[in-house]
Design a protein around this motif. Structure first.
Motif, PDB file in Angstrom:
ATOM      1  N   ASN A 165      56.497  55.526 -69.542  1.00  0.00           N
ATOM      2  CA  ASN A 165      55.732  56.330 -68.581  1.00  0.00           C
ATOM      3  C   ASN A 165      56.324  57.716 -68.333  1.00  0.00           C
ATOM      4  O   ASN A 165      55.810  58.465 -67.502  1.00  0.00           O
ATOM      5  CB  ASN A 165      55.595  55.572 -67.261  1.00  0.00           C
ATOM      6  CG  ASN A 165      54.666  54.390 -67.385  1.00  0.00           C
ATOM      7  OD1 ASN A 165      53.685  54.433 -68.122  1.00  0.00           O
ATOM      8  ND2 ASN A 165      54.973  53.318 -66.679  1.00  0.00           N
ATOM      9  N   LYS A 166      57.412  58.031 -69.033  1.00  0.00           N
ATOM     10  CA  LYS A 166      58.050  59.346 -68.928  1.00  0.00           C
ATOM     11  C   LYS A 166      58.381  59.704 -67.474  1.00  0.00           C
ATOM     12  O   LYS A 166      58.121  60.816 -67.015  1.00  0.00           O
ATOM     13  CB  LYS A 166      57.185  60.424 -69.563  1.00  0.00           C
ATOM     14  CG  LYS A 166      56.934  60.205 -71.040  1.00  0.00           C
ATOM     15  CD  LYS A 166      55.989  61.235 -71.610  1.00  0.00           C
ATOM     16  CE  LYS A 166      55.702  61.012 -73.066  1.00  0.00           C
ATOM     17  NZ  LYS A 166      54.787  59.919 -73.342  1.00  0.00           N
ATOM     18  N   CYS A 167      58.948  58.739 -66.757  1.00  0.00           N
ATOM     19  CA  CYS A 167      59.284  58.938 -65.346  1.00  0.00           C
ATOM     20  C   CYS A 167      60.748  59.354 -65.215  1.00  0.00           C
ATOM     21  O   CYS A 167      61.652  58.506 -65.236  1.00  0.00           O
ATOM     22  CB  CYS A 167      59.026  57.665 -64.552  1.00  0.00           C
ATOM     23  SG  CYS A 167      59.425  57.864 -62.798  1.00  0.00           S
ATOM     24  N   LEU A 168      60.983  60.650 -65.092  1.00  0.00           N
ATOM     25  CA  LEU A 168      62.341  61.174 -65.002  1.00  0.00           C
ATOM     26  C   LEU A 168      63.084  60.603 -63.799  1.00  0.00           C
ATOM     27  O   LEU A 168      64.277  60.292 -63.879  1.00  0.00           O
ATOM     28  CB  LEU A 168      62.319  62.702 -64.937  1.00  0.00           C
ATOM     29  CG  LEU A 168      63.682  63.380 -64.817  1.00  0.00           C
ATOM     30  CD1 LEU A 168      64.566  63.053 -66.019  1.00  0.00           C
ATOM     31  CD2 LEU A 168      63.518  64.875 -64.657  1.00  0.00           C
ATOM     32  N   ALA A 216      66.875  63.718 -72.390  1.00  0.00           N
ATOM     33  CA  ALA A 216      65.559  63.353 -72.958  1.00  0.00           C
ATOM     34  C   ALA A 216      65.792  62.621 -74.266  1.00  0.00           C
ATOM     35  O   ALA A 216      66.824  62.792 -74.913  1.00  0.00           O
ATOM     36  CB  ALA A 216      64.737  64.609 -73.173  1.00  0.00           C
ATOM     37  N   GLN A 252      60.663  54.789 -69.481  1.00  0.00           N
ATOM     38  CA  GLN A 252      60.635  55.634 -70.678  1.00  0.00           C
ATOM     39  C   GLN A 252      59.204  55.754 -71.192  1.00  0.00           C
ATOM     40  O   GLN A 252      58.749  56.858 -71.509  1.00  0.00           O
ATOM     41  CB  GLN A 252      61.548  55.058 -71.771  1.00  0.00           C
ATOM     42  CG  GLN A 252      61.661  55.956 -72.994  1.00  0.00           C
ATOM     43  CD  GLN A 252      62.287  57.293 -72.666  1.00  0.00           C
ATOM     44  OE1 GLN A 252      63.340  57.364 -72.051  1.00  0.00           O
ATOM     45  NE2 GLN A 252      61.638  58.368 -73.064  1.00  0.00           N
ATOM     46  N   ASN A 294      56.849  54.540 -61.011  1.00  0.00           N
ATOM     47  CA  ASN A 294      56.573  55.568 -62.020  1.00  0.00           C
ATOM     48  C   ASN A 294      55.342  56.380 -61.637  1.00  0.00           C
ATOM     49  O   ASN A 294      55.328  57.611 -61.747  1.00  0.00           O
ATOM     50  CB  ASN A 294      56.328  54.933 -63.393  1.00  0.00           C
ATOM     51  CG  ASN A 294      57.538  54.326 -64.061  1.00  0.00           C
ATOM     52  OD1 ASN A 294      57.407  53.715 -65.122  1.00  0.00           O
ATOM     53  ND2 ASN A 294      58.731  54.436 -63.480  1.00  0.00           N
ATOM     54  N   ARG A 299      66.398  52.408 -73.648  1.00  0.00           N
ATOM     55  CA  ARG A 299      65.246  53.290 -73.446  1.00  0.00           C
ATOM     56  C   ARG A 299      64.379  53.372 -74.698  1.00  0.00           C
ATOM     57  O   ARG A 299      63.150  53.488 -74.612  1.00  0.00           O
ATOM     58  CB  ARG A 299      65.714  54.687 -73.028  1.00  0.00           C
ATOM     59  CG  ARG A 299      66.248  54.723 -71.605  1.00  0.00           C
ATOM     60  CD  ARG A 299      66.861  56.059 -71.253  1.00  0.00           C
ATOM     61  NE  ARG A 299      65.933  57.177 -71.463  1.00  0.00           N
ATOM     62  CZ  ARG A 299      66.312  58.447 -71.455  1.00  0.00           C
ATOM     63  NH1 ARG A 299      67.586  58.784 -71.221  1.00  0.00           N
ATOM     64  NH2 ARG A 299      65.426  59.404 -71.645  1.00  0.00           N
TER      65      ARG A 299
END
Length: 177
Positions: free
Chosen positions: A73-76, A176, A71, A159, A100
């Protein structure tokens, strides 16, 4: 951005072909991110050795680390994969969202872990000292802290690989925050 190719079994080294076969037996397919590692003759095996290494952290605790770091690192890709794995560990959809956010209401020990991991990831290892003290206060020890750092490093690797490659996510999509 150039499309990063996902190698097939036939395109990877013999050692990676064996790993692909084992992953297919275990998971039913080779996840795209693991296939991306196979561009290197050694990276996939090295990564799996790290990921599957012994740890004092239980499965649920490792998923807390995985979800919080991903979360930050915004790694989908990793959020999607570890949401699925977190559910396999028994977390509900609502609990995964709390994890998260590093705002866990259902388990004080996991909450202390999540808050520390978030601080570690956001501050490049320079976590808030009060969060370290809270981590110890809920029952973790120095060995646990070292294992947390190992788990954070593990997740940063994946990530970053996703951030650089943007390979297709082959896990169920996650909302998101």
């Amino acid at each position: 951005m150039k499309t990063f190719p996902i190698p097939t079994r036939e395109q990877v080294s013999p050692a990676n072909q064996t790993i692909f076969d084992n992953l297919t037996k275990l998971v039913g397919h080779v996840p795209n991110l693991f296939a991306a590692f196979a561009h290197s003759d050694n990276a996939l095996g090295n990564y799996l050795t790290l990921q599957n290494g012994k740890s004092s952290l239980r499965g649920k605790e490792r998923e807390v680390v995985n979800l919080v770091v991903s979360q930050v690192n915004k790694c989908l890709y990793c959020l999607s994969a570890h949401t699925a794995f977190g559910k396999m560990q028994g977390f509900t959809d609502e609990q995964v969202l709390e994890i998260r956010k590093a705002e866990i209401s259902f388990d004080p020990k996991l909450d202390a872990l999540a808050k520390l991991v978030k601080s570690i990831a956001e501050n490049q290892g320079h976590a808030d000292q009060q969060l370290v003290e809270n981590f110890y206060a809920v029952g973790y020890n120095e060995g646990s802290l070292v294992d947390v750092v190992m788990a954070v490093g593990d997740k940063i690797i994946t990530n970053y690989l996703f951030a650089l490659t943007q390979i297709p996510v082959d896990w169920p999509a996650v909302p998101a925050l």
